[in-house]
Design a protein around this motif. Structure first.
Motif, PDB file in Angstrom:
ATOM      1  N   GLU A 230      -0.694  -2.704 -12.402  1.00  0.00           N
ATOM      2  CA  GLU A 230      -1.250  -1.336 -12.293  1.00  0.00           C
ATOM      3  C   GLU A 230      -0.618  -0.563 -11.148  1.00  0.00           C
ATOM      4  O   GLU A 230      -0.567   0.659 -11.175  1.00  0.00           O
ATOM      5  N   LEU A 231      -0.177  -1.271 -10.106  1.00  0.00           N
ATOM      6  CA  LEU A 231       0.345  -0.598  -8.919  1.00  0.00           C
ATOM      7  C   LEU A 231       1.799  -0.195  -9.184  1.00  0.00           C
ATOM      8  O   LEU A 231       2.693  -1.034  -9.171  1.00  0.00           O
ATOM      9  N   SER A 232       1.999   1.105  -9.452  1.00  0.00           N
ATOM     10  CA  SER A 232       3.360   1.536  -9.776  1.00  0.00           C
ATOM     11  C   SER A 232       3.864   2.511  -8.716  1.00  0.00           C
ATOM     12  O   SER A 232       3.268   3.556  -8.485  1.00  0.00           O
ATOM     13  N   MET A 233       4.959   2.149  -8.052  1.00  0.00           N
ATOM     14  CA  MET A 233       5.532   3.008  -7.013  1.00  0.00           C
ATOM     15  C   MET A 233       7.027   3.149  -7.280  1.00  0.00           C
ATOM     16  O   MET A 233       7.713   2.162  -7.560  1.00  0.00           O
TER      17      MET A 233
ATOM     18  N   ARG B 170       0.850  -1.208   0.000  1.00  0.00           N
ATOM     19  CA  ARG B 170       0.000   0.000   0.000  1.00  0.00           C
ATOM     20  C   ARG B 170       0.875   1.243   0.000  1.00  0.00           C
ATOM     21  O   ARG B 170       1.976   1.225   0.563  1.00  0.00           O
ATOM     22  N   HIS B 171       0.323   2.314  -0.571  1.00  0.00           N
ATOM     23  CA  HIS B 171       1.018   3.608  -0.515  1.00  0.00           C
ATOM     24  C   HIS B 171       1.037   4.110   0.917  1.00  0.00           C
ATOM     25  O   HIS B 171       0.057   3.942   1.647  1.00  0.00           O
TER      26      HIS B 171
ATOM     27  N   SER C 265       3.343  -7.698  -7.401  1.00  0.00           N
ATOM     28  CA  SER C 265       2.042  -7.014  -7.306  1.00  0.00           C
ATOM     29  C   SER C 265       1.390  -6.960  -8.685  1.00  0.00           C
ATOM     30  O   SER C 265       1.980  -7.391  -9.679  1.00  0.00           O
ATOM     31  N   SER C 266       0.207  -6.399  -8.714  1.00  0.00           N
ATOM     32  CA  SER C 266      -0.452  -6.243 -10.011  1.00  0.00           C
ATOM     33  C   SER C 266       0.317  -5.175 -10.804  1.00  0.00           C
ATOM     34  O   SER C 266       0.933  -4.282 -10.208  1.00  0.00           O
TER      35      SER C 266
ATOM     36  N   GLN D  21      11.840  -1.495  -8.617  1.00  0.00           N
ATOM     37  CA  GLN D  21      10.669  -2.172  -9.181  1.00  0.00           C
ATOM     38  C   GLN D  21      10.925  -2.503 -10.643  1.00  0.00           C
ATOM     39  O   GLN D  21      11.624  -1.784 -11.345  1.00  0.00           O
TER      40      GLN D  21
ATOM     41  N   VAL E 252       6.073   2.916   1.907  1.00  0.00           N
ATOM     42  CA  VAL E 252       4.957   1.992   1.670  1.00  0.00           C
ATOM     43  C   VAL E 252       4.661   1.199   2.944  1.00  0.00           C
ATOM     44  O   VAL E 252       5.437   1.231   3.905  1.00  0.00           O
TER      45      VAL E 252
END
Ligand code: ATP
Length: 382
Positions: A359-362, A314-315, A356-357, A333, A368
């Protein structure tokens, strides 16, 4: 080590031919047991005090990395090697001890090798018939048995082709059919699919399992490929440095690994090290984490395993009071198309891999929170 020559391999598929009376044999249960078996080569121990029971009709896979002793164990079972100590028992017969090892041709086993080991001058049907003819069965019986096993192995259409006219997968099916035609008590397979390309290998795993379901021949199957073992086997013996680390169903070894080695080898787990606060709580980077599985020893150092895809990401920092959450910082990543692969650093400097999926780009440096579901934090016995 030098393996058997191709000629020896071809002969080895016929081990059963000279062994005893068929009707007596049919009544025997081909339970295979290794009792405290050790095999040394000079100062090196290839198989280290292995005990393993394979029940009649089971398919057991010996799974482990290169050099862990799988092939040596199979050769001991086949009678190509004698143990340095311990015993091998098949049914009610002790077939191997240090003092006396029954030769391969008296064991009523069939062996399948990576190389297929087919006779090049014989058609598929002739290869399959060879062992039956040696046993001097009459022509009508041989034909009936060959037709039946060719049909089971889905080879009827290819019966008249020579090995050079068959694909790798088809040749391996002929080699399986030949091994099964003589109805051995035990089938031994040494990396039988490793010469096939990835697609065919996947298809053949199901084929081997299907044939096993039909024939229920007691089988020992050596592989270093986890997916192959999980598709084909009733039980998997995970081997490491000459020892069986864990024996269990595919679900057992995947869901309930007992050691760090098994957790890492089966399904790429993170192994996290911390301090046991009580039987099911473990402190990781200063945060208490609830665990599942074996009880921890309070006050001691402990390891848990959790798979990369089982950790939530999670962010930002965690809300206070939420359980099994740890703050971290993204180190790296990688976008892999279907997933994103993260490396996250914890406060104590340890690093955790997370899938992770996509779509989740960090970005690297982002703060986090890692969410570790309790039922996925498996405490390891060793
Ligand atoms: P791979 O997947 O690479 O075939 P494996 O798990 O089957 O590996 P083994 O072939 O059983 O491993 O070998 C186990 C250990 O014993 C290795 O360290 C190997 O070098 C050693 N070894 C095997 N056979 C011999 C031999 N004849 N002489 C000396 N050392 C041997």
């Amino acid at each position: 080590m030098p393996g058997p020559t191709v000629r020896q391999e071809r002969r080895a598929t016929l081990l059963h031919v000279v062994s005893g009376d068929r009707s007596a044999r049919e009544k025997r249960l081909a339970r295979v047991e290794l009792r405290d078996v050790t095999r040394r080569f000079g100062a090196a121990t290839a198989v280290d005090n292995v005990s393993l029971k394979i029940e009649h009709g089971q398919l057991v896979s010996l799974l482990g990395p290169s050099g862990c002793g799988k092939t040596t164990t199979l050769r001991l079972l086949a009678g190509f090697l004698e143990p340095s100590s311990g015993q091998i028992v098949v049914g009610d017969r002790v077939v191997s001890t240090r003092e006396r090892t029954e030769p391969p041709e008296r064991r009523n086993m069939s062996m399948i090798f990576q190389s297929y080991a087919l006779w090049p001058h014989m058609t598929a049907a002739e290869n399959v018939a060879y062992g039956l003819k040696l046993r001097k069965l009459d022509a009508a019986t041989v034909k009936k048995k060959v037709d039946a096993i060719l049909a089971t192995a889905r080879l009827t259409e290819l019966a008249d082709r020579y090995p050079s006219e068959l694909s790798g997968g088809q040749q391996q099916r002929v080699s399986l059919a030949r091994a099964l035609a003589v109805e051995p008590e035990t089938l031994l397979m040494d990396e039988p699919l490793s010469n096939l390309d990835a697609n065919l290998r996947e298809e053949m795993r199901f084929e081997i399992r299907r044939l096993h379901d039909e024939t229920r021949t007691t089988t020992v199957y050596v592989t270093h490929d986890q997916a192959e073992a999980m598709t084909t086997a009733d039980l998997i013996a995970v081997m490491n440095a000459g020892k069986v680390e864990q024996l269990g169903t595919p679900e057992d070894v995947y869901e309930r690994p007992l050691s760090s080695f098994v957790a890492r080898f089966i399904g790429a787990s993170n192994i996290l090290t911390g301090k046991a606060l009580d039987e099911h709580t473990f402190e990781l980077a200063g945060v208490p984490i609830q665990t599942t599985g074996v009880a921890l020893q309070k006050g001691g150092s402990a390891n848990i395993s959790i798979r990369q895809h089982e950790i939530g990401l999670r962010h930002g920092p965690a809300a206070t009071g939420e359980g099994n959450m740890i703050p971290g910082e993204i180190r790296r990543q990688v976008f892999l198309g279907a997933t994103r692969d993260y490396l996250v650093a914890l406060a104590d400097g340890s690093e955790v891999r997370i899938t992770s999926s996509p779509e989740l780009s960090m970005a690297p440096g982002a703060a986090v929170t890692l969410v570790l579901p309790r039922e996925r934090c498996r405490a390891l016995a060793r």
